[in-house]
Write an enzyme that holds these catalytic residues in place. Structure first.
Site, mmCIF file in Angstrom:
data_model
loop_
_atom_site.group_PDB
_atom_site.id
_atom_site.type_symbol
_atom_site.label_atom_id
_atom_site.label_comp_id
_atom_site.label_asym_id
_atom_site.label_seq_id
_atom_site.Cartn_x
_atom_site.Cartn_y
_atom_site.Cartn_z
ATOM 1 N N GLY A 43 0.845 -1.184 0.000
ATOM 2 C CA GLY A 43 0.000 0.000 0.000
ATOM 3 C C GLY A 43 0.881 1.235 0.000
ATOM 4 C CG LEU A 44 -0.791 5.237 -0.320
ATOM 5 C CD1 LEU A 44 -1.610 6.405 0.207
ATOM 6 C CD2 LEU A 44 -0.101 5.632 -1.614
ATOM 7 C CB ALA A 45 3.000 2.529 4.666
ATOM 8 N N GLY A 46 4.029 0.830 2.234
ATOM 9 C CA GLY A 46 4.965 -0.171 1.728
ATOM 10 C C GLY A 46 5.548 0.178 0.379
ATOM 11 N NE ARG A 338 -12.412 10.202 9.117
ATOM 12 C CZ ARG A 338 -11.553 9.611 8.295
ATOM 13 N NH1 ARG A 338 -10.852 8.568 8.732
ATOM 14 N NH2 ARG A 338 -11.383 10.053 7.075
ATOM 15 C CG HIS A 430 -12.378 4.031 8.059
ATOM 16 N ND1 HIS A 430 -12.332 3.527 6.776
ATOM 17 C CD2 HIS A 430 -11.625 5.165 8.033
ATOM 18 C CE1 HIS A 430 -11.592 4.322 6.015
ATOM 19 N NE2 HIS A 430 -11.133 5.313 6.754
ATOM 20 N NE ARG A 464 -6.944 7.332 9.680
ATOM 21 C CZ ARG A 464 -7.657 7.810 8.652
ATOM 22 N NH1 ARG A 464 -7.435 9.040 8.207
ATOM 23 N NH2 ARG A 464 -8.596 7.083 8.090
#
Length: 667
Positions: A43-46, A338, A430, A464
């Protein structure tokens, strides 16, 4: 119990990261060619970390269970990515982003990590623009921003309602360049089954080829877990069906402490549950709260009539609508964080004002925004007295330009046109703020094992803020880990290749083969999914938006009993050494059944309410979260001891030198 050392640098907050980068050890470019790194998750981090580390010269292996790295769940992120560039000139700054993030997390995050996140956020936007990410732009060509919950500025950069997908394509293209150069070896349809430790250090993994069923050994000088969160422990969540906790949990069982598992986010704007056979939930981006107004009928009889199909929401006059977020939180209105918005929706629905057949939905209405944008467009087009039809047409076009794909997705799922009638939304699981404990360098309690993005706990505290997940994932991958991992790897420049015939690999591989075979050998009567659904119901009903001591104790007992039943009555057909989707699910659900109990144990021990962790016993007279800073101002990091009930608590005390601790207020 021990007090954990986060290795936070000394000095003023704004200088910590710069000072740290100047002082840590580096690896000579020529030596990087001799060092191997394993990346779990793309994903974005990896993907960002893999591309950057390979660009630096390291040899990288990436593993994902999807058929392509660009199928990672990061593509599902819709609304945007935060950065404190202050393009709007509305008073934003690194400090303001830092402050909003710590406050949004209800003062349960680490100051130094959060400030670093804010500090590098602007670099992320520059990086992604250079990659060609098509961020939305204003009329003059400058990058546009919109607002998200919990802040009073516009700092969210976006690409319509598909920001995550566009950002991931940028990182994926950077990965592909390195794959083409031979610096990244990409292993798709592979799942990490265990981390291998040699002399106490992470030196490789055991992986399963999901096509052939073959068990493989892969060695490296360091292992990075970028495997996402554990929201699917609830079964129904906004996560992709395959999202799981296995990589992080297997590392936990090898010695990586698991931090704050009960800090789980319930997102307020999701499509409501429609029936018992549903297998996942769909997120409607928080960006919709920029223009959508949330309401329920002010009269209970109107809500009952809507549920019975006798009344339409468009037939309820303005004075008979309760815009409850605007009423309760006038300063932030529909853009409260949230956790606050989710609990408020639950409170209204529990009181009998829900608007779908199950009574678990509220309205997200765009009529006012359509009219506002329509009038503005008509005026700028020189139409002095526009008709209602012209205003509607112009307004629909403006909304379509901002949120068109989201509206289309909603209509396909619900079969209602959100341009004509309000959307129905309800909170759903989520994002998970808990995860593997990491120090300032993003290393877990296992030397050489790192965790980035949602897989770690580090930046969000107990809640978050919207558009911060993409920010953290890319900050970790592009601008933090590539620096900090070198400090550790500088000791490995003469180590040489790690042999996979070491006895540690033998033991780990045999243990995995034995576990998988046991699932096959049970030959029980109950499919894996049934156990997952039962676990999900326990988690949602007793560890969901609201928790209490009685339910949490009950959940711990019920999950332990369900786990015992799982190992004695699960049905897993097929073979170990072949393609076997049920076997994959069995291994993941086995880990969820352990995590779920630790989750409840963590929630039970934390006798306070904060962010996404809301205990019924600890709330203000107005129904807001009541923190206990004197007794619970710490990160709860759990050490594995064989059974979740035996996990040992370790604490990292949270120190606030730059922000005043006070009760959150969005009124």
């Amino acid at each position: 119990m021990t007090t954990l050392d986060a290795k936070i640098p000394e000095g003023p907050l704004a200088q910590k990261w710069t000072k740290h980068k100047n002082n840590i050890n580096l690896v000579n470019p020529a030596n990087k060619r001799n060092i191997d790194i394993i990346m779990i998750g793309t994903g974005l981090a990896g993907a960002s970390a893999a591309a950057t580390l390979a660009e630096l010269g390291y040899n990288v292996k990436t593993f994902c269970f999807q058929d392509s790295p660009r199928r990672a769940h990061s593509i599902a992120a819709q609304g945007g990515i935060n950065a404190s560039k202050n393009y709007q000139g509305d008073g934003d700054s690194d400090y303001r982003l830092f402050y909003d993030t710590v406050k949004g997390g209800d003062y349960r995050s680490r100051e130094a990590n959060v400030y670093r996140l804010a500090e590098v956020s602007g670099n992320i936007i520059d990086q992604c623009v250079a990659q060609g990410v098509p961020f939305a732009r204003e009329y003059g060509g400058l990058l546009d921003n919109r607002s998200f919950g919990g802040v009073l500025v516009s700092r969210t950069f976006y690409a319509k309602g598909q920001t995550g997908q566009q950002l991931l394509l940028g990182a994926y293209s950077a990965m592909n360049r390195q794959i083409n150069r031979g610096k990244i070896k990409s292993y798709t349809r592979h799942e990490m089954m265990d981390v291998v430790l040699i002399d106490g250090k992470a030196r490789g993994i055991i992986a399963r080829d999901m096509i052939s069923g073959e068990i493989e050994r892969h060695s490296a000088h360091a292992v990075v877990l970028a495997s996402g969160g554990y929201g699917n422990v609830f079964f129904l969540s906004t996560n992709a069906m395959g999202s799981n906790v296995t990589a992080a949990w297997r590392a936990h069982k090898k010695g990586a402490f698991f931090a704050n598992p009960c800090f789980t986010q319930i997102h307020p704007t999701c499509i409501p549950v429609s029936g018992e056979l549903q297998s996942k939930l769909t997120l409607m981006s928080e960006s919709l709260r920029n223009d959508g107004r949330i309401w329920v009928p002010a009269k209970k009889e109107d809500a009952e009539a809507i549920r019975a199909g006798k009344l339409k929401p468009t037939e309820i006059p303005e004075e008979d609508r309760d815009y409850y977020l605007e009423r309760r939180y006038p300063a932030f209105g529909n853009l409260v964080p949230r956790d606050v918005a989710s609990r408020a929706a639950k409170e209204r629905c529990d009181a009998g004002y829900g608007v779908n057949k199950t009574g678990e939905a509220v309205y997200l209405d765009f009529a006012a925004a359509i009219e506002r944008y329509g009038k503005e467009k008509a005026f700028s087009s020189g139409i002095e007295n526009p008709t209602k039809e012209q205003i509607k047409k112009f307004g629909d076009e403006a909304i379509e330009n901002k949120y068109g794909n989201l509206f289309e997705m909603y209509e396909k799922i619900i079969d209602e046109n959100p341009y004509q009638t309000p959307m129905m939304i309800y909170p759903a699981v989520h994002y998970t703020m808990g995860g593997l404990w990491v120090d300032y360098n993003l290393m877990t309690t296992i030397p050489g094992c790192y965790a980035t993005g949602e897989a770690n706990f580090s930046d969000h505290g107990a809640n978050r803020l919207g558009a911060s997940a993409l920010m953290q994932g890319l900050a970790d991958g592009y601008f933090v880990l590539p620096y900090t991992i070198g400090d550790y790897l500088s000791d490995d420049i003469q180590t040489g290749e790690i042999p996979t015939d070491h006895k540690a690999f033998d033991e780990a591989e045999n243990a995995i083969k034995d576990q998988l075979q046991k699932f096959i050998d049970v030959k029980g009567d109950t499919p894996v999914d049934d156990f997952h659904k039962k676990l999900g119901k326990i988690m949602w009903n007793k560890c969901g938006m609201a928790r209490n001591e009685k339910d949490l104790k009950s959940a711990i007992k019920e999950i332990a009993e369900l786990r015992e039943e799982f190992y004695s009555n699960v049905r897993v057909p097929g073979k170990v050494d072949a393609k076997n989707a049920e076997l994959e699910k069995a291994a993941r659900v086995a880990d969820f059944l352990e995590l779920g109990e630790l989750f409840a144990k963590d929630a039970l021990h934390r006798n306070e309410s904060c962010g996404g962790h809301f205990r019924d016993e600890y709330q203000t007279p107005e129904g807001e979260a009541l923190r206990d800073d004197e007794n619970f101002r710490y990160v709860a990091a759990w050490e594995y001891k064989g059974e979740p009930k035996d996990a040992v608590l370790h604490k990292e005390q949270l120190i606030y030198d730059n922000i005043e601790l006070k009760t959150r207020s969005y009124k």
